[in-house]
Enzyme design. Structure first.
Site, PDB file in Angstrom:
ATOM      1  N   ASN A   1       0.844  -1.190   0.000  1.00  0.00           N
ATOM      2  CA  ASN A   1       0.000   0.000   0.000  1.00  0.00           C
ATOM      3  C   ASN A   1       0.884   1.248   0.000  1.00  0.00           C
ATOM      4  O   ASN A   1       2.108   1.142   0.015  1.00  0.00           O
ATOM      5  CB  ASN A   1      -0.968  -0.020   1.189  1.00  0.00           C
ATOM      6  CG  ASN A   1      -0.218  -0.088   2.504  1.00  0.00           C
ATOM      7  OD1 ASN A   1       0.519   0.812   2.858  1.00  0.00           O
ATOM      8  ND2 ASN A   1      -0.393  -1.203   3.220  1.00  0.00           N
TER       9      ASN A   1
ATOM     10  N   PRO B   1      -3.341 -11.928  10.356  1.00  0.00           N
ATOM     11  CA  PRO B   1      -3.671 -11.725  11.766  1.00  0.00           C
ATOM     12  C   PRO B   1      -3.761 -10.229  12.053  1.00  0.00           C
ATOM     13  O   PRO B   1      -3.039  -9.438  11.446  1.00  0.00           O
ATOM     14  CB  PRO B   1      -2.468 -12.338  12.501  1.00  0.00           C
ATOM     15  CG  PRO B   1      -1.363 -12.372  11.503  1.00  0.00           C
ATOM     16  CD  PRO B   1      -2.007 -12.517  10.160  1.00  0.00           C
TER      17      PRO B   1
ATOM     18  N   ILE C   1      -2.613  -7.706  14.303  1.00  0.00           N
ATOM     19  CA  ILE C   1      -1.531  -7.640  15.299  1.00  0.00           C
ATOM     20  C   ILE C   1      -1.972  -6.820  16.510  1.00  0.00           C
ATOM     21  O   ILE C   1      -1.798  -7.221  17.663  1.00  0.00           O
ATOM     22  CB  ILE C   1      -0.258  -7.024  14.668  1.00  0.00           C
ATOM     23  CG1 ILE C   1       0.145  -7.834  13.428  1.00  0.00           C
ATOM     24  CG2 ILE C   1       0.873  -6.953  15.675  1.00  0.00           C
ATOM     25  CD1 ILE C   1       1.234  -7.194  12.582  1.00  0.00           C
TER      26      ILE C   1
ATOM     27  N   PHE D   1      -3.938   3.247  15.055  1.00  0.00           N
ATOM     28  CA  PHE D   1      -4.134   4.290  14.053  1.00  0.00           C
ATOM     29  C   PHE D   1      -5.202   3.819  13.075  1.00  0.00           C
ATOM     30  O   PHE D   1      -5.303   2.611  12.811  1.00  0.00           O
ATOM     31  CB  PHE D   1      -2.828   4.552  13.287  1.00  0.00           C
ATOM     32  CG  PHE D   1      -2.033   5.680  13.867  1.00  0.00           C
ATOM     33  CD1 PHE D   1      -1.366   5.536  15.065  1.00  0.00           C
ATOM     34  CD2 PHE D   1      -1.955   6.904  13.201  1.00  0.00           C
ATOM     35  CE1 PHE D   1      -0.642   6.578  15.613  1.00  0.00           C
ATOM     36  CE2 PHE D   1      -1.228   7.956  13.732  1.00  0.00           C
ATOM     37  CZ  PHE D   1      -0.576   7.804  14.938  1.00  0.00           C
TER      38      PHE D   1
ATOM     39  N   LYS E   1     -13.651   1.082  15.428  1.00  0.00           N
ATOM     40  CA  LYS E   1     -12.404   0.279  15.496  1.00  0.00           C
ATOM     41  C   LYS E   1     -11.834   0.298  16.904  1.00  0.00           C
ATOM     42  O   LYS E   1     -11.340  -0.704  17.415  1.00  0.00           O
ATOM     43  CB  LYS E   1     -11.349   0.846  14.547  1.00  0.00           C
ATOM     44  CG  LYS E   1     -11.456   0.261  13.166  1.00  0.00           C
ATOM     45  CD  LYS E   1     -10.398   0.765  12.225  1.00  0.00           C
ATOM     46  CE  LYS E   1     -10.809   0.381  10.813  1.00  0.00           C
ATOM     47  NZ  LYS E   1     -10.030   0.993   9.786  1.00  0.00           N
TER      48      LYS E   1
ATOM     49  N   LYS F   1     -11.385  -3.162  18.981  1.00  0.00           N
ATOM     50  CA  LYS F   1     -10.038  -3.638  19.332  1.00  0.00           C
ATOM     51  C   LYS F   1      -9.710  -3.364  20.797  1.00  0.00           C
ATOM     52  O   LYS F   1      -8.586  -3.637  21.235  1.00  0.00           O
ATOM     53  CB  LYS F   1      -8.989  -2.981  18.412  1.00  0.00           C
ATOM     54  CG  LYS F   1      -9.204  -3.324  16.926  1.00  0.00           C
ATOM     55  CD  LYS F   1      -7.990  -3.052  16.052  1.00  0.00           C
ATOM     56  CE  LYS F   1      -8.378  -3.140  14.573  1.00  0.00           C
ATOM     57  NZ  LYS F   1      -7.282  -3.281  13.648  1.00  0.00           N
TER      58      LYS F   1
HETATM   59  O1  C5P Z   1      -6.535  -1.778   9.103  1.00  0.00           O
HETATM   60  P1  C5P Z   1      -7.229  -1.096  10.242  1.00  0.00           P
HETATM   61  O2  C5P Z   1      -7.871   0.187   9.872  1.00  0.00           O
HETATM   62  O3  C5P Z   1      -8.102  -2.017  11.045  1.00  0.00           O
HETATM   63  O4  C5P Z   1      -6.032  -0.665  11.224  1.00  0.00           O
HETATM   64  C1  C5P Z   1      -6.313  -0.127  12.491  1.00  0.00           C
HETATM   65  C2  C5P Z   1      -5.145  -0.400  13.397  1.00  0.00           C
HETATM   66  O5  C5P Z   1      -4.906  -1.802  13.480  1.00  0.00           O
HETATM   67  C3  C5P Z   1      -3.829   0.216  12.985  1.00  0.00           C
HETATM   68  O6  C5P Z   1      -3.225   0.679  14.180  1.00  0.00           O
HETATM   69  C4  C5P Z   1      -3.047  -0.956  12.386  1.00  0.00           C
HETATM   70  O7  C5P Z   1      -1.650  -0.791  12.610  1.00  0.00           O
HETATM   71  C5  C5P Z   1      -3.590  -2.138  13.152  1.00  0.00           C
HETATM   72  N1  C5P Z   1      -3.617  -3.385  12.387  1.00  0.00           N
HETATM   73  C6  C5P Z   1      -2.854  -4.462  12.785  1.00  0.00           C
HETATM   74  N2  C5P Z   1      -2.901  -5.637  12.090  1.00  0.00           N
HETATM   75  C7  C5P Z   1      -3.701  -5.766  11.010  1.00  0.00           C
HETATM   76  C8  C5P Z   1      -4.479  -4.684  10.594  1.00  0.00           C
HETATM   77  C9  C5P Z   1      -4.419  -3.510  11.286  1.00  0.00           C
HETATM   78  O8  C5P Z   1      -2.103  -4.342  13.769  1.00  0.00           O
HETATM   79  N3  C5P Z   1      -3.741  -6.906  10.366  1.00  0.00           N
END
Ligand code: C5P
Length: 404
Positions: free
Chosen positions: A216, A311, A313, A329, A343, A347
């Site tokens: 990306n 996954p 993270i 973020f 979100k 989370k």
């Molecule tokens: O992709 P998304 O908008 O859900 O990302 C929100 C947060 O989750 C970000 O802080 C991103 O670093 C984290 N994230 C992650 N692992 C993923 C997708 C997102 O740690 N597979």
């Protein structure tokens, strides 16, 4: 939800800008402007030699204050300008610091106003050397610099490059922009001293075959700025980064990864000992189920890629039995508040930082919105390092509050 504009409480740092005699003195005018722009109160003091390169009138015009040049200035009522000035300063910055002035500092000489107030100081001293490369490499100069460092003086630079004399090498004064940043960093309160911060940054790269992949447009700039800001607050920083073109901030422990799976493994290794986890990386949501070890040959028929979820993270770390303080973020292209808050809750994060993808990705500037239980706060548009500093101060205070 209540949305408030964050008030910035900017402490005024009082700094003496000491200018000595070298051609790089011309950069001091720009440096003065930048320091004032960073809300610092600047008092300029110049040596006699400096006045041959740039005039006190220029510096007075830019600082709005009379410039001190003379130890015997009769207009100072108690004739003690060296004491009055150094007591009124939070730090003294000598830029440029000539070879002669560095030698004086190293030996404690005090035969003009600037060297006397340096000797009389009870505040930190920062010097930015500027001289010809042979002068810089001279054994006497290296002895003097080593002595200054041993005495607790902060030395910024010099830089490598083309010199005013036409030669090329070490000895150029750092650019005014860099010096102003370094001085600002110097003044950051050490709120996170002894704390371990784990930061993920940049994009991930999910291989399709030996040469192609899915990634990306994340540049990593925000995550790297956050790592830099955390270091400035005295933290020990591990920066886990996907592929970027950026240099790691000095002092950070950098770990380079490619894929989300690799990032996950590295985070799992480090998360047990960290106090704060800041997940800035734009982690790919999917990876190719079976990447090909060889380059896939072009064919006339359609090719379908099977994608499987990566996954999450951050969600994993936040749901650990004893999670660190977790910050996420979210880059959204629309309905930022709604998506970011959703979100944050899913989370289970104490803090989620939202931004609009079209403002953030690749750019040097950004605007952030902080989503927390107490509501949301805007950090208005600024460059990413400025925002990172504001954000890290906020995180440090939240972390302290949560761990008390
Ligand atoms: O992709 P998304 O908008 O859900 O990302 C929100 C947060 O989750 C970000 O802080 C991103 O670093 C984290 N994230 C992650 N692992 C993923 C997708 C997102 O740690 N597979």
């Amino acid at each position: 939800m209540e949305q408030t504009q964050t008030k910035r409480i900017v402490p005024v740092n009082r700094i003496i800008l000491g200018i000595t005699g070298g051609i790089a003195a011309y950069k001091a005018a720009e440096l003065l402007r930048l320091l004032i722009k960073q809300s610092m109160e600047v008092q300029v003091v110049m040596t006699e030699a400096a006045c041959h390169f740039i005039t006190p009138t220029t510096m007075q015009g830019l600082s709005g204050k009379p410039v001190f040049t003379d130890q015997w200035d009769a207009s100072v009522p108690n004739s003690m300008a060296h004491i009055n000035l150094s007591r009124a300063a939070d730090a003294i910055l000598i830029a440029p610091a000539s070879a002669d002035f560095i030698a004086k500092l190293a030996h404690g000489l005090a035969n003009d106003l600037l060297s006397t107030l340096c000797l009389a100081r009870n505040c930190p001293l920062i010097v930015a050397p500027a001289m010809n490369r042979e002068m810089w490499l001279n054994a006497a100069m290296q002895r003097n610099i080593a002595q200054l460092i041993a005495d607790g003086v902060q030395v910024l630079g010099p830089d490598n490059g083309v010199q005013a004399c036409g030669e090329e090498g070490m000895g150029r004064m750092l650019e005014a922009e860099q010096l102003a940043q370094d001085v600002l960093a110097f003044f950051q309160p050490k709120l996170l001293s002894g704390k371990k911060i784990l930061v993920t940054a940049g994009p991930t790269y999910e291989a399709i075959d030996a040469v192609r992949g899915i990634t990306n447009r994340s540049s990593g700039k925000m995550g790297y700025a956050i790592a830099q800001a955390a270091l400035e607050l005295g933290a020990e920083v591990t920066l886990v980064s996907g592929p970027t073109a950026l240099a790691k901030p000095q002092g950070a422990q950098g770990v380079d990864v490619q894929s989300a799976a690799q990032m996950f493994e590295v985070v799992k290794q480090h998360v047990g000992s960290c106090d704060i986890f800041i997940s800035v990386a734009a982690v790919a949501d999917y990876r190719v189920a079976q990447p090909s070890a060889q380059k896939i040959k072009k064919s006339v028929s359609n090719v379908a890629l099977e994608l499987v979820p990566n996954p999450d993270i951050l969600a994993y770390v936040a749901s650990l039995p004893k999670p660190p303080f977790c910050v996420g973020f979210a880059a959204e292209s629309e309905n930022l508040a709604e998506h970011a808050e959703q979100k944050r809750r899913s989370k289970k994060l104490p803090l989620l930082v939202g931004n609009l993808a079209q403002h953030a990705i690749g750019s040097d500037d950004n605007e952030l919105v902080l989503f927390e239980d107490s509501g949301s706060h805007i950090l208005p548009r600024a460059n990413k390092l400025t925002l990172a500093r504001q954000l890290m101060q906020h995180i440090a205070h939240r972390y302290k509050g949560a761990s008390n």
